[in-house]
Design a protein around this motif. Structure first.
Motif, PDB file in Angstrom:
ATOM      1  N   GLU A 239       0.772  -1.149   0.242  1.00  0.00           N
ATOM      2  CA  GLU A 239       0.077  -0.246   0.207  1.00  0.00           C
ATOM      3  C   GLU A 239       1.024   1.253  -0.076  1.00  0.00           C
ATOM      4  OE1 GLU A 239      -4.000  -1.802   1.740  1.00  0.00           O
ATOM      5  OE2 GLU A 239      -2.714  -0.743   3.104  1.00  0.00           O
ATOM      6  N   ASP A 240       2.141   0.941  -0.125  1.00  0.00           N
ATOM      7  CA  ASP A 240       2.878   2.193  -0.350  1.00  0.00           C
ATOM      8  C   ASP A 240       3.365   2.525  -1.776  1.00  0.00           C
ATOM      9  OD1 ASP A 240       3.546   3.030   2.248  1.00  0.00           O
ATOM     10  OD2 ASP A 240       5.513   2.415   2.471  1.00  0.00           O
ATOM     11  N   HIS A 241       2.756   1.583  -2.668  1.00  0.00           N
ATOM     12  CA  HIS A 241       2.751   1.619  -4.058  1.00  0.00           C
ATOM     13  C   HIS A 241       2.284   3.011  -4.608  1.00  0.00           C
ATOM     14  CE1 HIS A 241       2.514   0.418  -8.162  1.00  0.00           C
ATOM     15  NE2 HIS A 241       3.198  -0.596  -8.312  1.00  0.00           N
ATOM     16  N   HIS A 242       3.025   3.350  -5.695  1.00  0.00           N
ATOM     17  CA  HIS A 242       2.521   4.873  -6.112  1.00  0.00           C
ATOM     18  C   HIS A 242       1.254   4.974  -6.819  1.00  0.00           C
ATOM     19  CE1 HIS A 242       4.289   3.142  -9.758  1.00  0.00           C
ATOM     20  NE2 HIS A 242       3.732   4.169 -10.477  1.00  0.00           N
ATOM     21  N   GLY A 246      -6.414   3.431  -1.990  1.00  0.00           N
ATOM     22  CA  GLY A 246      -6.730   3.360  -0.708  1.00  0.00           C
ATOM     23  C   GLY A 246      -7.577   2.103  -0.599  1.00  0.00           C
ATOM     24  N   THR A 247      -8.373   1.950   0.558  1.00  0.00           N
ATOM     25  CA  THR A 247      -9.079   0.786   0.916  1.00  0.00           C
ATOM     26  C   THR A 247     -10.401   1.127   1.002  1.00  0.00           C
ATOM     27  OG1 THR A 247      -7.093  -0.116   2.264  1.00  0.00           O
ATOM     28  CG2 THR A 247      -9.116  -1.223   2.702  1.00  0.00           C
ATOM     29  N   ALA A 248     -11.023   0.480   0.261  1.00  0.00           N
ATOM     30  CA  ALA A 248     -12.878   0.211   0.560  1.00  0.00           C
ATOM     31  C   ALA A 248     -13.076  -0.239   1.827  1.00  0.00           C
ATOM     32  CB  ALA A 248     -13.433  -0.216  -0.429  1.00  0.00           C
ATOM     33  N   ALA A 249     -12.803   0.512   2.949  1.00  0.00           N
ATOM     34  CA  ALA A 249     -13.253   0.208   4.273  1.00  0.00           C
ATOM     35  C   ALA A 249     -14.904  -0.082   4.418  1.00  0.00           C
ATOM     36  CB  ALA A 249     -12.627   0.936   5.336  1.00  0.00           C
ATOM     37  N   LEU A 250     -15.537   0.722   3.392  1.00  0.00           N
ATOM     38  CA  LEU A 250     -17.075   0.762   3.619  1.00  0.00           C
ATOM     39  C   LEU A 250     -17.434   0.603   2.165  1.00  0.00           C
ATOM     40  CD1 LEU A 250     -17.388   4.206   5.344  1.00  0.00           C
ATOM     41  CD2 LEU A 250     -17.522   2.162   6.353  1.00  0.00           C
ATOM     42  N   ASP A 364       1.254   5.412  14.989  1.00  0.00           N
ATOM     43  CA  ASP A 364       2.494   5.005  15.798  1.00  0.00           C
ATOM     44  C   ASP A 364       2.542   3.514  15.750  1.00  0.00           C
ATOM     45  OD1 ASP A 364       2.521   7.407  16.763  1.00  0.00           O
ATOM     46  OD2 ASP A 364       1.991   7.149  18.798  1.00  0.00           O
ATOM     47  N   VAL A 365       1.538   2.484  15.601  1.00  0.00           N
ATOM     48  CA  VAL A 365       1.610   1.110  15.338  1.00  0.00           C
ATOM     49  C   VAL A 365       2.487   0.837  14.149  1.00  0.00           C
ATOM     50  CG1 VAL A 365       0.325  -1.002  14.845  1.00  0.00           C
ATOM     51  CG2 VAL A 365      -0.682   0.473  16.540  1.00  0.00           C
ATOM     52  N   ARG A 366       1.979   1.611  13.091  1.00  0.00           N
ATOM     53  CA  ARG A 366       2.777   1.331  11.793  1.00  0.00           C
ATOM     54  C   ARG A 366       4.321   1.747  12.118  1.00  0.00           C
ATOM     55  NH1 ARG A 366       2.628  -1.675   7.634  1.00  0.00           N
ATOM     56  NH2 ARG A 366       4.679  -2.162   8.862  1.00  0.00           N
ATOM     57  N   LYS A 367       4.691   2.844  12.796  1.00  0.00           N
ATOM     58  CA  LYS A 367       5.859   3.156  12.894  1.00  0.00           C
ATOM     59  C   LYS A 367       6.712   2.157  13.780  1.00  0.00           C
ATOM     60  CE  LYS A 367       5.470   8.150  13.192  1.00  0.00           C
ATOM     61  NZ  LYS A 367       4.991   9.067  14.076  1.00  0.00           N
ATOM     62  N   ALA A 368       5.875   1.198  14.635  1.00  0.00           N
ATOM     63  CA  ALA A 368       6.632   0.164  15.347  1.00  0.00           C
ATOM     64  C   ALA A 368       6.691  -1.359  14.746  1.00  0.00           C
ATOM     65  CB  ALA A 368       5.877  -0.088  16.802  1.00  0.00           C
ATOM     66  N   MET A 369       6.118  -1.188  13.282  1.00  0.00           N
ATOM     67  CA  MET A 369       6.046  -2.688  12.951  1.00  0.00           C
ATOM     68  C   MET A 369       6.787  -2.543  11.610  1.00  0.00           C
ATOM     69  SD  MET A 369       4.113  -4.507  14.726  1.00  0.00           S
ATOM     70  CE  MET A 369       2.794  -5.739  13.811  1.00  0.00           C
ATOM     71  N   GLY A 370       7.318  -3.779  11.408  1.00  0.00           N
ATOM     72  CA  GLY A 370       8.477  -3.821  10.374  1.00  0.00           C
ATOM     73  C   GLY A 370       7.472  -4.291   9.044  1.00  0.00           C
ATOM     74  N   VAL A 371       8.056  -4.434   8.051  1.00  0.00           N
ATOM     75  CA  VAL A 371       7.304  -4.853   6.902  1.00  0.00           C
ATOM     76  C   VAL A 371       6.604  -6.055   6.814  1.00  0.00           C
ATOM     77  CG1 VAL A 371       7.680  -5.263   4.324  1.00  0.00           C
ATOM     78  CG2 VAL A 371       8.976  -3.370   5.319  1.00  0.00           C
ATOM     79  N   SER A 372       6.928  -7.106   7.356  1.00  0.00           N
ATOM     80  CA  SER A 372       6.678  -8.390   7.500  1.00  0.00           C
ATOM     81  C   SER A 372       5.866  -8.604   8.809  1.00  0.00           C
ATOM     82  CB  SER A 372       7.522  -9.382   7.328  1.00  0.00           C
ATOM     83  OG  SER A 372       8.323  -9.152   6.128  1.00  0.00           O
ATOM     84  N   ASP A 373       5.812  -7.830   9.803  1.00  0.00           N
ATOM     85  CA  ASP A 373       5.201  -8.109  11.133  1.00  0.00           C
ATOM     86  C   ASP A 373       3.781  -8.056  10.760  1.00  0.00           C
ATOM     87  OD1 ASP A 373       7.719  -8.128  12.169  1.00  0.00           O
ATOM     88  OD2 ASP A 373       7.648  -6.069  12.816  1.00  0.00           O
ATOM     89  N   ARG A 391      -1.173   1.136   6.621  1.00  0.00           N
ATOM     90  CA  ARG A 391      -0.777   0.711   5.438  1.00  0.00           C
ATOM     91  C   ARG A 391       0.051  -0.903   5.412  1.00  0.00           C
ATOM     92  NH1 ARG A 391       0.297   5.414   1.030  1.00  0.00           N
ATOM     93  NH2 ARG A 391      -1.956   5.924   1.641  1.00  0.00           N
ATOM     94  N   ALA A 392      -0.580  -1.733   4.710  1.00  0.00           N
ATOM     95  CA  ALA A 392      -0.057  -3.076   4.895  1.00  0.00           C
ATOM     96  C   ALA A 392       1.018  -3.182   3.648  1.00  0.00           C
ATOM     97  CB  ALA A 392      -1.335  -3.981   4.747  1.00  0.00           C
ATOM     98  N   LEU A 393       2.068  -3.961   3.997  1.00  0.00           N
ATOM     99  CA  LEU A 393       3.203  -3.689   3.102  1.00  0.00           C
ATOM    100  C   LEU A 393       3.268  -5.184   2.274  1.00  0.00           C
ATOM    101  CD1 LEU A 393       5.546  -1.113   4.925  1.00  0.00           C
ATOM    102  CD2 LEU A 393       3.720  -0.749   3.050  1.00  0.00           C
ATOM    103  N   GLU A 394       2.825  -6.075   2.765  1.00  0.00           N
ATOM    104  CA  GLU A 394       2.838  -7.448   2.458  1.00  0.00           C
ATOM    105  C   GLU A 394       1.723  -8.486   2.441  1.00  0.00           C
ATOM    106  OE1 GLU A 394       6.169  -9.923   4.109  1.00  0.00           O
ATOM    107  OE2 GLU A 394       7.731  -8.542   3.026  1.00  0.00           O
ATOM    108  N   THR A 395       1.711  -9.390   1.745  1.00  0.00           N
ATOM    109  CA  THR A 395       0.406 -10.266   1.985  1.00  0.00           C
ATOM    110  C   THR A 395       0.160 -10.666   3.216  1.00  0.00           C
ATOM    111  OG1 THR A 395       1.920 -12.030   1.404  1.00  0.00           O
ATOM    112  CG2 THR A 395       0.523 -11.118  -0.125  1.00  0.00           C
ATOM    113  N   ASN A 396      -0.873 -10.765   3.723  1.00  0.00           N
ATOM    114  CA  ASN A 396      -1.428 -11.457   5.103  1.00  0.00           C
ATOM    115  C   ASN A 396      -0.781 -10.695   6.085  1.00  0.00           C
ATOM    116  OD1 ASN A 396      -3.511 -13.209   4.544  1.00  0.00           O
ATOM    117  ND2 ASN A 396      -2.078 -14.551   3.773  1.00  0.00           N
TER     118      ASN A 396
END
Ligand SMILES: Cc1ncc(C[n+]2csc(CCOP(=O)(O)OP(=O)(O)O)c2C)c(N)n1
Length: 546
Positions: A239-242, A246-250, A364-373, A391-396
């Motif tokens: 989700e960092d892709h140019h 966005g996500t359809a949360a609704l 803050d959670v995003r800052k604390a987590m690595g790409v695969s976490d 922003r999710a950066l990898e599958t699952n």
């Protein structure tokens, strides 16, 4: 050998690593045979904990998670996990006990027809009536659970059958290939795509696999078509892709619907209607190409005009090879939407207000987590916020349930994620309501010596329903509750408990907990006064005036 032993041999034959469960006396032969097997047994404190763990194991590995309960009350406690796995397309095999079926002196004590109860919740529900049928029943249960679309299978194993002496052996496993999509269907889809002016890609739950992610990345790189995802499709493409919009949360009026509304063709990769719809189709609206392992379930809001049915990764690979990038494709408006949405997403991410705003917690959670976490979310108001802002950066890497959308699965799901990926950091994110539904599994997590952080977002109420109640202009009523002292509650289990007392304290505390072994339970007071802004109204005007 005893039938129970044969059953375990069959599970070993399937490559089962764990059985998650809470046995009753009807499972004792099974348990004894399990004792001497190399399969690990994870004893839980509620059958739901076992079921949710098994389902998440299945979701992350593609292999069936296995859970065990007794008959009657134990088995009815597995009804919700069965529905969770079935709707969420997570392979799971549920094994329940039963009183003797050939002769019993106990009348109807504890007897519920669980095979029937499980029928509408599973793809396969069978009782083992004779020990020599075990190999075929187990093989079929696993096959059915794992083949597309994955889901739940149930086997009832009665006490007297478990004691039988049998002379059969497990059925050998042969890997099978998924069928590929028809070439004409692929060609027709490409033809429609090449005619479109404003195509857009939607990534859904069924795409959340490594190979699909790889092929879809290539397809997007070649075509330059912007994409959005559903809640359960998050992370298939970073989700960092140019080109991520966005996500359809609704289902409607979300920020990304500004883009959807301008599109004339949606390439739907892996979404099916079991997940809350990311858009509503209309007769005179955009066309949809449905690319999935299975045909669409058609209804009045989803009736795709084109279908590419078969292995998604292979279909995308074929499409990537054959597609010609068109000069008349116009993504200008979509990219303006992206700009505005990105600005919106950044709002309040640095807010110092206390209680914490959802946007600040997520940043803050995003800052604390690595790409695969991995984040495992329970169900509540915060899920919409996380789906939208994280922003999710990898599958699952963000496990959430937008299919059954049950409360109570967040903690067990995080525990299973940690078992499958011990090298990754895992956080369970729960509301105070959902956490208390299965908080007893903290004991299980401690016993398993898992390193885990649990965030409890505290608003002393069933916040999501309160928000909807407010939206329906009803007076606030019936949704507030009191909570235990979460710090003491954590400590009473032997876990570490923390209460966030200031906004600045949160990130360093979270980072410290993630670095330290053990179970850390952090209570985070959350401010839900901005919930109405999740509706994203008015963005259309903002984009069009630019
Ligand atoms: C098992 C179950 N019961 C009820 C619901 C309906 N429901 C959806 S969200 C929600 C409130 C969740 O409250 P909480 O966990 O405190 O999170 P919050 O919404 O306050 O962030 C409820 C009751 C549900 N989805 N699942």
């Amino acid at each position: 050998m005893k039938a129970s032993e044969l059953f375990i041999r069959c599970l070993e034959n399937e490559g089962v690593e764990y059985v998650f469960g809470l046995p009753g006396e009807e499972n004792l032969d099974f348990l004894e045979s399990l004792r001497t097997s190399k399969i690990k047994f994870v004893l839980t404190r509620h059958e739901q904990g076992a079921g949710f763990m098994a389902a998440t194991y299945g979701r992350l590995t593609g292999k069936s998670g296995v859970c065990l309960s007794t008959l009657g009350p134990g088995a009815t406690n597995l009804v919700t996990p069965a529905a969770y796995a079935q709707l969420g397309a997570m392979p799971i095999v549920i094994i329940t006990g039963q009183k003797p079926v050939h002769s019993s002196k106990q009348g109807l004590f504890q007897i519920i027809d669980i095979v029937d109860v499980m029928q509408p919740l599973t793809k396969f529900s069978k009782q083992v009536l004779r020990g020599d049928r075990i190999p075929a029943i187990v093989r079929n249960a696993f096959r059915r659970a794992e083949t597309e679309r994955p889901g739940a299978a149930h086997i009832e194993f009665p006490e007297d059958v478990a004691e039988e002496i049998v002379a059969t052996r497990p059925i050998a496993i042969h890997s099978v290939r998924r069928p590929d999509a028809d070439q004409f269907a692929i060609d027709a889809a490409l033809e429609r795509l090449e005619q479109a002016r404003h195509p857009i890609i939607l990534v859904g739950a069924g795409a959340n696999r490594k190979r699909v992610s790889m092929m879809l990345n290539k397809f997007i790189d070649k075509t330059g078509i912007p994409f959005l995802d559903t809640q359960m499709g998050k992370g298939v493409i970073s989700e960092d892709h140019h080109l991520f919009l966005g996500t359809a949360a609704l289902s409607d009026h979300d920020y990304v619907h500004c883009a959807i509304d301008r599109s004339d063709l949606i390439i739907n990769v892996g979404h099916d209607v079991v997940e809350k719809p990311p858009f509503f189709m209309e007769e005179d609206g955009f066309d949809v190409i449905h690319i999935n392992f299975t045909p669409p379930q058609v209804d009045e809001i989803y009736f795709p005009q084109h279908e590419v049915i078969g292995d998604i990764a292979n279909a995308l690979a074929e499409m990537e090879k054959a597609v010609t990038v068109q000069e008349h494709w116009d993504f200008d408006y979509f990219l303006r939407v992206k700009q505005v949405v990105d600005e919106k997403m950044a709002e309040h991410s640095n807010s110092g207000l206390f209680p914490l705003m959802p946007q600040r917690i997520i940043a803050d959670v995003r800052k604390a987590m690595g790409v695969s976490d991995i984040l495992a979310l329970d169900n509540g108001m915060f899920k919409i916020w996380f789906a939208r802002h994280y922003r999710a950066l990898e599958t699952n890497t963000i496990l959430l349930d937008n299919a059954l959308a049950t409360m109570g699965a967040g903690l067990p799901s995080a525990m299973a994620a940690k078992l499958v990926h011990p090298e990754r950091k895992v956080i369970a994110v729960c509301g105070d309501g959902g956490f208390m539904m299965n908080s007893q599994e903290i004991e299980t997590a401690l016993r398993l010596r898992l390193d885990l952080v649990v965030l409890i977002l505290n608003d002393n109420s069933y916040g999501m329903i309160k928000w909807k109640q407010h939206g329906m202009k009803f007076p606030e009523w019936g949704l507030d509750f009191g909570n235990p002292d979460f710090v003491k509650y954590a400590e009473s289990y032997g876990a570490n408990g923390f209460r966030v007392e200031s906004t600045e304290q949160f990130l360093p505390l979270l980072q410290k907990c993630l670095k330290t072994s053990g179970i850390h339970i952090i209570e985070v007071p959350i401010d839900y006064t901005q919930n109405d802004t999740v509706l994203g109204n008015g963005l259309n005007q903002q984009v069009s005036v630019q």
